[in-house]
Design a protein around this motif. Structure first.
Motif, mmCIF file in Angstrom:
data_model
loop_
_atom_site.group_PDB
_atom_site.id
_atom_site.type_symbol
_atom_site.label_atom_id
_atom_site.label_comp_id
_atom_site.label_asym_id
_atom_site.label_seq_id
_atom_site.Cartn_x
_atom_site.Cartn_y
_atom_site.Cartn_z
ATOM 1 N N LEU A 98 0.606 -1.255 0.131
ATOM 2 C CA LEU A 98 -0.007 -0.371 0.308
ATOM 3 C C LEU A 98 0.918 1.191 0.213
ATOM 4 O O LEU A 98 2.425 1.401 0.059
ATOM 5 N N LYS A 99 0.401 2.810 -0.279
ATOM 6 C CA LYS A 99 1.262 3.592 -0.204
ATOM 7 C C LYS A 99 0.459 5.051 0.273
ATOM 8 O O LYS A 99 -0.507 4.208 0.157
ATOM 9 N N SER B 125 5.744 3.581 1.273
ATOM 10 C CA SER B 125 5.450 2.238 0.094
ATOM 11 C C SER B 125 5.247 1.523 2.157
ATOM 12 O O SER B 125 6.514 1.583 3.108
ATOM 13 N N TYR B 126 4.356 0.928 2.290
ATOM 14 C CA TYR B 126 4.584 0.238 3.783
ATOM 15 C C TYR B 126 3.016 -1.053 3.299
ATOM 16 O O TYR B 126 2.746 -1.361 2.538
ATOM 17 N N LEU C 149 -1.083 -3.044 12.350
ATOM 18 C CA LEU C 149 0.003 -2.310 12.667
ATOM 19 C C LEU C 149 0.474 -1.658 10.626
ATOM 20 O O LEU C 149 0.500 -2.941 9.990
ATOM 21 N N LYS C 150 1.143 -0.509 10.597
ATOM 22 C CA LYS C 150 1.737 -0.225 9.412
ATOM 23 C C LYS C 150 2.882 -0.542 9.346
ATOM 24 O O LYS C 150 3.522 -0.400 10.104
ATOM 25 N N GLY C 151 4.113 -1.513 7.960
ATOM 26 C CA GLY C 151 5.613 -1.780 8.655
ATOM 27 C C GLY C 151 6.033 -1.154 6.881
ATOM 28 O O GLY C 151 5.660 -0.930 5.513
ATOM 29 N N PHE C 152 6.449 0.378 7.346
ATOM 30 C CA PHE C 152 7.299 0.350 6.257
ATOM 31 C C PHE C 152 8.378 0.296 5.795
ATOM 32 O O PHE C 152 9.089 -0.317 6.207
ATOM 33 N N SER D 286 5.025 1.212 12.738
ATOM 34 C CA SER D 286 4.302 2.248 13.182
ATOM 35 C C SER D 286 3.736 2.108 14.076
ATOM 36 O O SER D 286 2.317 1.333 13.242
ATOM 37 N N ARG D 287 3.969 2.985 14.674
ATOM 38 C CA ARG D 287 3.036 2.100 16.515
ATOM 39 C C ARG D 287 1.683 3.281 16.503
ATOM 40 O O ARG D 287 1.323 3.095 17.470
#
Length: 319
Positions: free
Chosen positions: A270-271, A289-290, A297-300, A313-314
């Motif tokens: 995703l972006k 982008s993640y 939770l998002k991971g970049f 990212s928390r």
């Protein structure tokens, strides 16, 4: 004529206030004046950080540093001062504001004497940096005071298999770090201890199974023999919620270049474009982008040739 200040006649509360305001080098000097002054300082529970190496100590408190080096008494200068540590006379060659050079008949005995004094006087957190001195680590972990070892760094060109296995299985504190180890034959099939941060450079011995079994907040591996497919498996583990502690993973490959298509195979990318504010002006930053895991939770991720960095990212992703 100046009248001496009756420091030791102060009531406990004013004395504690006085000690808390002292410069670090004054605290160290006061702690070796007598057993009574040491015990009074001990009551204050002053917090210090100690970087301990086999022949030296760097003591830090409130942004100030104090250094103690150990030297064989058969070499160099003659001692000029004698102080008391744990009822033992300690001979000092050079005594400056922020540095002592101590003479020892045996370096190991001198090391233990200084460490005992620090642990008996202050509230200590330790960063232990060793080469092959496993006995220093065992001395601290077996000590009745159970001192907190924030970080263990093993910086050696060769760490034998037994010691590597011992540290990996038995370290249960904040940070474990291996630097400069060139042992190319080592393989680890055991169970990792519980540490928050793991650094290994170089990390040729790390396998996919090792990477997947690590449960740390931060992982940094350089010059490792992992592949893009191995990183893909590690990300899928995080997506499934099986790496709940992970915050940062930095991987440097040795055998191949980073290929995002392989790392992200079977993973939805995703972006997002973030809106930031500076000097009361809003502006957009480049789209990032993640990936998402089952917990939302998002991971970049970013990459460059042989390096891959993954950051979780928390922040509240619903805002």
């Amino acid at each position: 004529m100046t009248t001496p200040f009756p420091l030791l006649k102060l009531p406990q509360l004013p004395f504690i206030v006085y000690v808390q305001a002292l410069h670090l080098w004054s605290l160290i000097n006061l702690s070796v004046c007598s057993l009574r002054t040491r015990n009074l300082i001990k009551e204050c529970r002053k917090e210090i950080s100690v970087l301990a190496k086999p022949r030296s100590f760097m003591i830090s408190c409130d942004g100030v540093r104090f250094f103690i080096n150990l030297e064989d008494e058969r070499t160099g200068e003659r001692p000029t001062d004698i102080v008391q540590m744990n009822k033992t006379s300690v001979r000092i060659v050079r005594k400056q504001d922020n540095f002592w050079l101590i003479k020892c008949s045996a370096i190991l005995d001198g090391w233990k004497l200084v460490m005992e004094h620090l642990m008996n006087t202050f509230h200590v957190s330790i960063n232990l940096e060793i080469v092959g001195e496993r006995h220093l680590y065992e001395y601290l972990t077996g000590h009745p005071k159970n001192p907190k070892i924030d970080e263990l760094t093993v910086s050696s060109n060769f760490v034998d298999d037994n010691n590597m296995k011992f540290y990996l299985e038995n370290f249960h504190n904040d940070e474990l770090c291996f630097l400069s180890n060139q042992n190319k034959t080592f393989r680890f099939n055991g169970i990792f201890g519980s540490f928050k941060i793991f650094t290994c450079m170089p990390a040729e011995w790390i396998t996919r199974e090792n990477l997947l079994s690590l449960n740390c907040e931060r992982i940094k591996l350089d010059q490792c023999s992992l592949t893009n497919e191995d990183l893909n498996m590690a990300l899928k583990k995080w997506i499934d919620g099986r790496s709940p502690q992970l915050s940062v993973m930095e991987i440097g490959l040795r055998l191949e270049y980073i290929q995002i298509a392989k790392i992200m195979d079977g993973i939805e990318i995703l972006k997002e474009a973030s809106l930031q504010e500076q000097n009361n002006l809003n502006f957009h930053v480049p789209r990032q982008s993640y990936i998402l895991n089952v917990d939302g939770l998002k991971g970049f991720f970013t990459s460059m040739q042989t390096n891959f960095v993954f950051t979780v990212s928390r922040e509240d992703n619903n805002q």
